[in-house]
Enzyme design. Structure first.
Site, PDB file in Angstrom:
ATOM      1  N   LYS A 128       6.911   2.496  -9.918  1.00 26.52           N
ATOM      2  CA  LYS A 128       7.647   2.207  -8.688  1.00 26.52           C
ATOM      3  C   LYS A 128       9.161   2.414  -8.874  1.00 26.52           C
ATOM      4  CE  LYS A 128       4.156   1.205  -6.033  1.00 26.52           C
ATOM      5  NZ  LYS A 128       3.014   1.568  -6.894  1.00 26.52           N
TER       6      LYS A 128
HETATM    7  C1  LIG Z   1       1.158   0.729  -0.514  1.00 28.71           C
HETATM    8  C2  LIG Z   1       0.826  -0.100  -1.713  1.00 28.71           C
HETATM    9  N1  LIG Z   1       0.580  -1.408  -1.554  1.00 28.71           N
HETATM   10  C3  LIG Z   1       0.301  -2.209  -2.592  1.00 28.71           C
HETATM   11  C4  LIG Z   1       0.236  -1.711  -3.880  1.00 28.71           C
HETATM   12  C5  LIG Z   1      -0.124  -2.621  -5.001  1.00 28.71           C
HETATM   13  O1  LIG Z   1       0.922  -2.777  -5.920  1.00 28.71           O
HETATM   14  P1  LIG Z   1       0.662  -3.495  -7.314  1.00 28.71           P
HETATM   15  O2  LIG Z   1       0.129  -2.465  -8.245  1.00 28.71           O
HETATM   16  O3  LIG Z   1       2.020  -3.996  -7.735  1.00 28.71           O
HETATM   17  O4  LIG Z   1      -0.290  -4.594  -7.067  1.00 28.71           O
HETATM   18  C6  LIG Z   1       0.485  -0.354  -4.101  1.00 28.71           C
HETATM   19  C7  LIG Z   1       0.426   0.203  -5.454  1.00 28.71           C
HETATM   20  O5  LIG Z   1       0.624   1.347  -5.726  1.00 28.71           O
HETATM   21  C8  LIG Z   1       0.784   0.475  -2.994  1.00 28.71           C
HETATM   22  O6  LIG Z   1       1.028   1.780  -3.145  1.00 28.71           O
END
Ligand SMILES: Cc1ncc(COP(=O)(O)O)c(C=O)c1O
Length: 388
Positions: free
Chosen positions: A188
């Protein structure tokens, strides 16, 4: 890969702050996590922040704090990562998938208004700021997503996994709606390795999320061991979760936060190069930005290949990979995923735009340390593959 799709940029104070944590002798949640929360809240202009171990955890806590339970329906875009929708199922709720706009991959006010007419019983919305482009939460006509939701008594959760730091006008994502969830996963725009943050201006949501992120205990762990009162004197007020962010991760986050804007600017330079080099290629639809480039976190540079191209999307991706260039696809939409398709009898005809995008979408390498000479290699290989 000669030019990978994604590469982390850890050349600031990351090691220094990690060493401070190790030297402190306290490796789990403590002062670094607290400080990271305060700084993220201050950055986006929100009152409260709650550091957790993923954006998925933050989304789950947000929905729980907003009272989602068995049988509740929640609007969510079809063109997103499964985490945006799976958290609704954790609580026994049901996602109601919405098609998105071509070019931005966002839910628009118009899409939302039409969905409300069709599903008047849905009272919660998960908005995804796709790729880092803030959705139209407000507009000059007073008919933005927030306005529509207020009029229809719909609560909003912003999935801002891609959107740190992004702005809409003079406000940062994180200070636009009721509650916002960021991801600090390794790929990210700023990272803690694994991690996330819930931010809100609502004290009640904050308090509930803060308690539920650590077993439903009514005192935080660090507080239990750093004050004079007995560490065993705590109460459990609900069956909570184990979602706290350790200080080692927060240490990385603090260092990343110091560079958030400079890393964003570097990503923007890459994006400007891509637009410049590719704008005249008729076989490619470039991402549409309705916000100024400097308000966009530019997590993803997402393109759609024309069906008239001499090669398919998959052939293109394989060809670029053979040349050492990493690409990705954001996303295979949720109506294609077996679980959601079978559980909710989803058919592609109900999602014409995300279906159209999905047939031909792909994303180019984009990270702060990507050099412009490397961007040129990417663009030249891409154009050559398309015969232009
Ligand atoms: C749009 C979106 N929401 C939520 C997430 C979940 O993030 P995390 O991996 O920090 O749980 C991601 C992960 O890539 C995502 O792209």
């Amino acid at each position: 890969m000669r030019i990978p799709f994604s590469k982390v940029s850890c050349n600031g104070n990351e090691l220094k702050y990690i060493k401070e944590v190790i030297d402190s002798g306290w490796l789990t949640t403590a002062s670094k996590a607290r400080s990271f929360e305060e700084k993220v809240a201050e950055y986006v202009g929100a009152k409260y922040a709650c550091a957790v171990n993923s954006c998925t955890a933050a989304l789950h806590l947000a929905l729980e704090a907003m009272g989602i339970s068995e049988g509740d329906k929640v609007f969510v875009p079809d063109m997103t990562f499964t985490a945006s929708a799976e958290v609704i199922r954790y609580l026994g709720g049901h996602p109601v998938f919405l098609d998105v706009e071509y070019g931005t991959c966002l839910i628009t006010p118009e899409i939302l208004e039409n969905a409300i007419v069709k599903h008047p019983d849905v009272k919660t919305l998960v908005v995804v700021h796709f790729g880092g482009h803030a959705a139209e939460m407000y507009n000059q006509q007073g008919n933005g997503i927030v306005d529509i939701c207020k009029r229809n008594h719909i609560q909003i959760i912003e999935d801002a996994a891609h959107a740190f730091p992004s702005q809409l006008g003079d406000k940062y994502v994180g200070n636009l709606g009721d509650v916002t969830c960021f991801s600090f996963y390794a790929n990210k725009t700023i990272t803690t390795g694994e991690g996330g943050m819930l931010v809100t201006n609502n004290e009640e949501i904050y308090k509930r999320a803060n308690t539920m992120r650590l077993h439903g205990i009514n005192r935080d762990v660090w507080g239990r061991f750093t004050t004079d009162s007995a560490s065993w004197e705590y109460d459990v007020i609900a069956p909570g979760y184990k979602y706290n962010m350790p200080d080692i991760n927060a240490a990385i986050g603090l260092a990343q936060l110091e560079k958030a804007e400079s890393m964003r600017e570097k990503r923007q330079k890459v994006v400007e190069f891509y637009y410049d080099e590719l704008k005249d290629v008729d076989l490619l639809d470039l991402p549409v930005s309705k916000v100024p480039f400097k308000h966009h976190s530019w997590h993803i540079f997402h393109l759609v290949l024309s069906p008239d191209a001499p090669i398919s999307r998959n052939e293109l991706i394989n060809k670029l990979a053979k040349e050492g260039i990493g690409t990705s696809v954001h996303y295979k939409p949720l109506h294609h995923m077996t679980y959601y398709r079978e559980k909710y009898n989803l058919i592609k005809e109900d999602y014409p735009t995300s279906e159209q995008i999905w047939q031909n979408n792909f994303s180019l390498p984009l990270y702060p340390d990507l050099q412009l000479e490397e961007c040129r290699v990417v663009c030249d290989s891409l154009k050559q593959s398309l015969g232009v």
